[in-house]
Design a protein around this motif. Structure first.
Motif, PDB file in Angstrom:
ATOM      1  N   TYR A 344      14.040  -1.680 -11.709  1.00  0.00           N
ATOM      2  CA  TYR A 344      14.138  -2.305 -13.032  1.00  0.00           C
ATOM      3  C   TYR A 344      12.803  -2.351 -13.761  1.00  0.00           C
ATOM      4  O   TYR A 344      12.714  -1.954 -14.914  1.00  0.00           O
ATOM      5  CB  TYR A 344      14.707  -3.724 -12.898  1.00  0.00           C
ATOM      6  CG  TYR A 344      14.984  -4.371 -14.230  1.00  0.00           C
ATOM      7  CD1 TYR A 344      16.173  -4.115 -14.909  1.00  0.00           C
ATOM      8  CD2 TYR A 344      14.066  -5.235 -14.832  1.00  0.00           C
ATOM      9  CE1 TYR A 344      16.434  -4.690 -16.149  1.00  0.00           C
ATOM     10  CE2 TYR A 344      14.312  -5.815 -16.052  1.00  0.00           C
ATOM     11  CZ  TYR A 344      15.500  -5.540 -16.716  1.00  0.00           C
ATOM     12  OH  TYR A 344      15.752  -6.106 -17.938  1.00  0.00           O
ATOM     13  N   PHE A 345      11.755  -2.826 -13.090  1.00  0.00           N
ATOM     14  CA  PHE A 345      10.468  -3.017 -13.766  1.00  0.00           C
ATOM     15  C   PHE A 345       9.638  -1.737 -13.679  1.00  0.00           C
ATOM     16  O   PHE A 345       8.807  -1.564 -12.788  1.00  0.00           O
ATOM     17  CB  PHE A 345       9.721  -4.205 -13.154  1.00  0.00           C
ATOM     18  CG  PHE A 345      10.284  -5.528 -13.564  1.00  0.00           C
ATOM     19  CD1 PHE A 345       9.884  -6.136 -14.745  1.00  0.00           C
ATOM     20  CD2 PHE A 345      11.256  -6.147 -12.786  1.00  0.00           C
ATOM     21  CE1 PHE A 345      10.426  -7.352 -15.144  1.00  0.00           C
ATOM     22  CE2 PHE A 345      11.808  -7.362 -13.179  1.00  0.00           C
ATOM     23  CZ  PHE A 345      11.393  -7.966 -14.354  1.00  0.00           C
ATOM     24  N   LYS A 346       9.878  -0.841 -14.620  1.00  0.00           N
ATOM     25  CA  LYS A 346       9.153   0.423 -14.673  1.00  0.00           C
ATOM     26  C   LYS A 346       7.842   0.218 -15.430  1.00  0.00           C
ATOM     27  O   LYS A 346       7.605   0.754 -16.509  1.00  0.00           O
ATOM     28  CB  LYS A 346      10.006   1.485 -15.372  1.00  0.00           C
ATOM     29  CG  LYS A 346      11.410   1.643 -14.803  1.00  0.00           C
ATOM     30  CD  LYS A 346      11.396   2.244 -13.407  1.00  0.00           C
ATOM     31  CE  LYS A 346      12.815   2.548 -12.927  1.00  0.00           C
ATOM     32  NZ  LYS A 346      12.837   3.184 -11.599  1.00  0.00           N
ATOM     33  N   ASP A 347       6.968  -0.605 -14.850  1.00  0.00           N
ATOM     34  CA  ASP A 347       5.744  -1.007 -15.535  1.00  0.00           C
ATOM     35  C   ASP A 347       4.484  -0.545 -14.808  1.00  0.00           C
ATOM     36  O   ASP A 347       3.395  -1.068 -15.056  1.00  0.00           O
ATOM     37  CB  ASP A 347       5.726  -2.530 -15.706  1.00  0.00           C
ATOM     38  CG  ASP A 347       5.926  -3.283 -14.387  1.00  0.00           C
ATOM     39  OD1 ASP A 347       5.983  -2.635 -13.326  1.00  0.00           O
ATOM     40  OD2 ASP A 347       6.029  -4.526 -14.421  1.00  0.00           O
ATOM     41  N   GLY A 348       4.629   0.403 -13.909  1.00  0.00           N
ATOM     42  CA  GLY A 348       3.471   0.903 -13.182  1.00  0.00           C
ATOM     43  C   GLY A 348       3.227   0.228 -11.857  1.00  0.00           C
ATOM     44  O   GLY A 348       2.293   0.579 -11.138  1.00  0.00           O
ATOM     45  N   ARG A 349       4.062  -0.729 -11.478  1.00  0.00           N
ATOM     46  CA  ARG A 349       3.889  -1.434 -10.209  1.00  0.00           C
ATOM     47  C   ARG A 349       4.168  -0.496  -9.043  1.00  0.00           C
ATOM     48  O   ARG A 349       4.854   0.528  -9.187  1.00  0.00           O
ATOM     49  CB  ARG A 349       4.800  -2.655 -10.139  1.00  0.00           C
ATOM     50  CG  ARG A 349       6.282  -2.330 -10.038  1.00  0.00           C
ATOM     51  CD  ARG A 349       7.124  -3.594  -9.975  1.00  0.00           C
ATOM     52  NE  ARG A 349       6.910  -4.443 -11.147  1.00  0.00           N
ATOM     53  CZ  ARG A 349       7.100  -5.760 -11.137  1.00  0.00           C
ATOM     54  NH1 ARG A 349       7.513  -6.357 -10.030  1.00  0.00           N
ATOM     55  NH2 ARG A 349       6.876  -6.467 -12.219  1.00  0.00           N
ATOM     56  N   GLU A 350       3.670  -0.881  -7.871  1.00  0.00           N
ATOM     57  CA  GLU A 350       3.886  -0.112  -6.658  1.00  0.00           C
ATOM     58  C   GLU A 350       4.883  -0.772  -5.707  1.00  0.00           C
ATOM     59  O   GLU A 350       5.540  -0.087  -4.916  1.00  0.00           O
ATOM     60  CB  GLU A 350       2.561   0.076  -5.908  1.00  0.00           C
ATOM     61  CG  GLU A 350       1.542   0.909  -6.649  1.00  0.00           C
ATOM     62  CD  GLU A 350       0.192   0.935  -5.954  1.00  0.00           C
ATOM     63  OE1 GLU A 350      -0.619   1.819  -6.298  1.00  0.00           O
ATOM     64  OE2 GLU A 350      -0.059   0.070  -5.088  1.00  0.00           O
ATOM     65  N   VAL A 351       4.978  -2.075  -5.754  1.00  0.00           N
ATOM     66  CA  VAL A 351       5.851  -2.795  -4.814  1.00  0.00           C
ATOM     67  C   VAL A 351       7.269  -2.826  -5.370  1.00  0.00           C
ATOM     68  O   VAL A 351       7.476  -2.826  -6.589  1.00  0.00           O
ATOM     69  CB  VAL A 351       5.339  -4.225  -4.552  1.00  0.00           C
ATOM     70  CG1 VAL A 351       3.896  -4.186  -4.051  1.00  0.00           C
ATOM     71  CG2 VAL A 351       5.445  -5.079  -5.810  1.00  0.00           C
ATOM     72  N   PRO A 352       8.285  -2.824  -4.513  1.00  0.00           N
ATOM     73  CA  PRO A 352       9.674  -2.791  -4.997  1.00  0.00           C
ATOM     74  C   PRO A 352      10.080  -4.072  -5.703  1.00  0.00           C
ATOM     75  O   PRO A 352       9.551  -5.144  -5.424  1.00  0.00           O
ATOM     76  CB  PRO A 352      10.481  -2.584  -3.711  1.00  0.00           C
ATOM     77  CG  PRO A 352       9.619  -3.142  -2.624  1.00  0.00           C
ATOM     78  CD  PRO A 352       8.206  -2.844  -3.035  1.00  0.00           C
ATOM     79  N   ASP A 353      11.040  -3.943  -6.624  1.00  0.00           N
ATOM     80  CA  ASP A 353      11.619  -5.127  -7.250  1.00  0.00           C
ATOM     81  C   ASP A 353      13.016  -5.413  -6.714  1.00  0.00           C
ATOM     82  O   ASP A 353      13.625  -6.432  -7.056  1.00  0.00           O
ATOM     83  CB  ASP A 353      11.633  -5.019  -8.775  1.00  0.00           C
ATOM     84  CG  ASP A 353      12.337  -3.773  -9.291  1.00  0.00           C
ATOM     85  OD1 ASP A 353      13.089  -3.146  -8.520  1.00  0.00           O
ATOM     86  OD2 ASP A 353      12.139  -3.424 -10.471  1.00  0.00           O
TER      87      ASP A 353
END
Length: 516
Positions: A344-353
């Motif tokens: 869902y959070f396609k914001d550049g994070r590496e950890v899963p949501d």
């Protein structure tokens, strides 16, 4: 004979019901129809010899010298822990006071003012962001809980490097509330400096660090507390008492979850407008991990990257695991598998949501399952399933009999209890006003992580957890979430993280103490 129920007003009946913790299959509607003098409301707690509301005494402070604290990390969590210890910023105290004047249901001001004096002084604060550090200086100076102060107290000092704070001779103990990637080194250095330690979860960013920190804490003998305030939650402690009496029968499956659906819950925290390379010591922030160009987003939303955080496993699974470990003493699992992704959070994070993990305990004939979504808030809670009954364990504790139960066969066949209705309910403080305001506060309150009730008094659980740690320092004991409990949690969480990141099943070799 005159119908006995006519002798009682509706208020009398409601008052009577309020004193009955368990109603079984009967309720107010039944009371209106039966002869009150001839038929007693069935209460399975009586059959089982349970006194649900036998509450422990509040921890009492022992006589002793004032403990001098250092705060390492004074941002969101550090600020909250300072408040729990009795050192809120004057603007915060004023805000709580003004909100109470507008809305008497908002009890934050009264709860704060009623907190026990812990007989401590905050002598030093260390934070890499100037704004947080300066706010913490005023908070540390506000031991009187005032709504306005003009100057920083003479005994309170800011340290720009935590090592200098640890070297200070006028500091006895430290609260470490930094991002996870600093926990291990700061904890090791604090123990070597003979400072007692209260540290936030997750314990460490890597499994290797958990071994190192445990070794030094045990060698030095400092009093260590991991920041799981759920250890003070009345309903969790009651759950242990009930399970110890075999209320559920043979337990074979446990399901827990974390579901949240807002940016704050997904770690998309606000970026302070004054945050820049001049107000943040970025080089010190990245010192223990991979180098990266200055990023205010990484500084404030650090949980989204593996360099600084531990993902859903280390950050949120740990809450659920510790609550269950507190009740069942599960320890480290035999194996773990995990899956998930960034959905869902396609914001550049590496950890899963979205994340799920399954832990096996073959020696207990038991499976522990965790699932999480940061894009849906369906509430499911902690569910402990036994052959005879199922426990839903949150701030409100409920136990439902199983239709196929052996232990409760007679009561089920007689219609005295039903699988559709809780046969045991425990909700401390159920008649008190709820002073939570934000969605985040309500979420943590429902899970028993914001406050609890002891002897009829609503108390901040973090306040009780810090108080327990301080009293253990004074009496040379170890608190409820000591380094052994912390190590079990850390290894369990790291097993799930490794399983996810390496896409494999991992095992714990208990004899060699190795993850394989």
């Amino acid at each position: 004979m005159e119908d006995a129920t006519k002798k009682f007003s509706r208020r009398d009946i409601v008052k009577t019901l309020a004193t009955v913790p368990v109603l079984g299959a009967l309720g107010y509607g039944v009371l209106k129809k039966v002869d009150y003098q001839k038929q007693k409301v069935y209460n399975i707690a009586d059959d089982l010899g349970l006194n649900l509301y036998d509450e422990p005494e509040l921890i009492t402070s022992k006589a002793g010298k004032t403990i001098r604290l250092g705060i390492i990390g004074a941002g969101g969590r550090g600020k909250y822990l300072m408040e729990a210890a009795g050192f809120a910023h004057p603007n915060t105290v004023k805000h709580w006071h003004d909100e109470f004047k507008r809305n008497k249901r908002d009890t934050r001001y009264g709860d704060y003012m009623a907190q026990d004096n812990l007989n401590i002084e905050i002598r030093g604060v260390c934070d890499l962001f100037d704004v947080h550090a300066n706010d913490a200086l005023l908070s540390a100076s506000n031991g009187q809980k005032a709504t306005e102060i003009n100057d920083v107290a003479s005994h309170v000092k800011r340290y720009r490097n935590y090592r200098d704070l640890l070297a200070a001779s006028d500091i006895d103990a430290v609260i470490i509330a930094t991002p996870d990637h600093w926990h291990a080194q700061m904890g090791i250095d604090a123990a070597k400096a003979c400072k007692h330690i209260y540290i936030e979860k997750g314990l460490t960013r890597t499994a290797e660090e958990a071994f190192q920190l445990r070794k030094v804490v045990k060698e030095t003998g400092v009093v260590f507390q991991l920041g799981h305030q759920g250890r003070q939650t009345a309903s969790f402690n009651k759950a242990k008492q009930l399970i110890d009496k075999n209320i559920l029968g043979k337990i074979s499956l446990i399901e827990v979850c974390t579901n949240r659906n807002d940016p704050n819950g997904a770690w998309v925290y606000p970026i302070h407008p004054e945050a820049n390379e001049n107000t943040i010591d970025w080089q010190q922030f990245i010192e223990p991990t991979n180098k990266h160009a200055f990023s205010a987003e990484r500084f404030f939303r650090w949980r989204c990257w593996w360099d600084y955080g531990t993902g859903l496993s280390g950050d949120l699974l740990t809450h659920e695991y510790d609550a269950i470990n507190q009740v069942l003493q599960l320890g480290i699992p035999h194996s773990a598998v995990a899956s998930g992704g960034i959905y869902y959070f396609k914001d550049g994070r590496e950890v899963p949501d979205v994340f799920q993990a399954v832990f096996e305990y073959p020696e207990r004939d038991l499976t522990f399952m965790y699932s999480a979504s940061l894009a849906n808030e369906l509430y499911r809670g902690k569910v402990i399933m036994g052959h005879d009954a199922t426990m839903k364990m949150e701030n409100k504790l409920e136990i439902f009999p199983d239709n196929r139960s052996t232990q409760y066969r007679k009561q089920l066949d007689a219609g005295l209890i039903s699988s559709q209705q809780a046969m045991i309910t425990y909700e401390p403080g159920r008649n008190t006003l709820d002073g939570t305001t934000s969605a985040t506060e309500q979420y943590f309150a429902s899970r028993g992580l914001l406050y609890t009730h002891v002897q009829g008094k609503r108390v901040n659980t973090a306040h009780l957890h810090i108080k327990e740690w301080l009293e253990c320092i004074r009496t040379n004991q170890q608190p409820s979430c000591d380094i052994d409990q912390a190590f079990e949690e850390a290894i369990t969480a790291h097993m799930a993280t490794i399983a996810y990141r390496e896409n494999r099943k991992v095992y714990w070799d208990a004899e060699k103490e190795q993850i394989i």
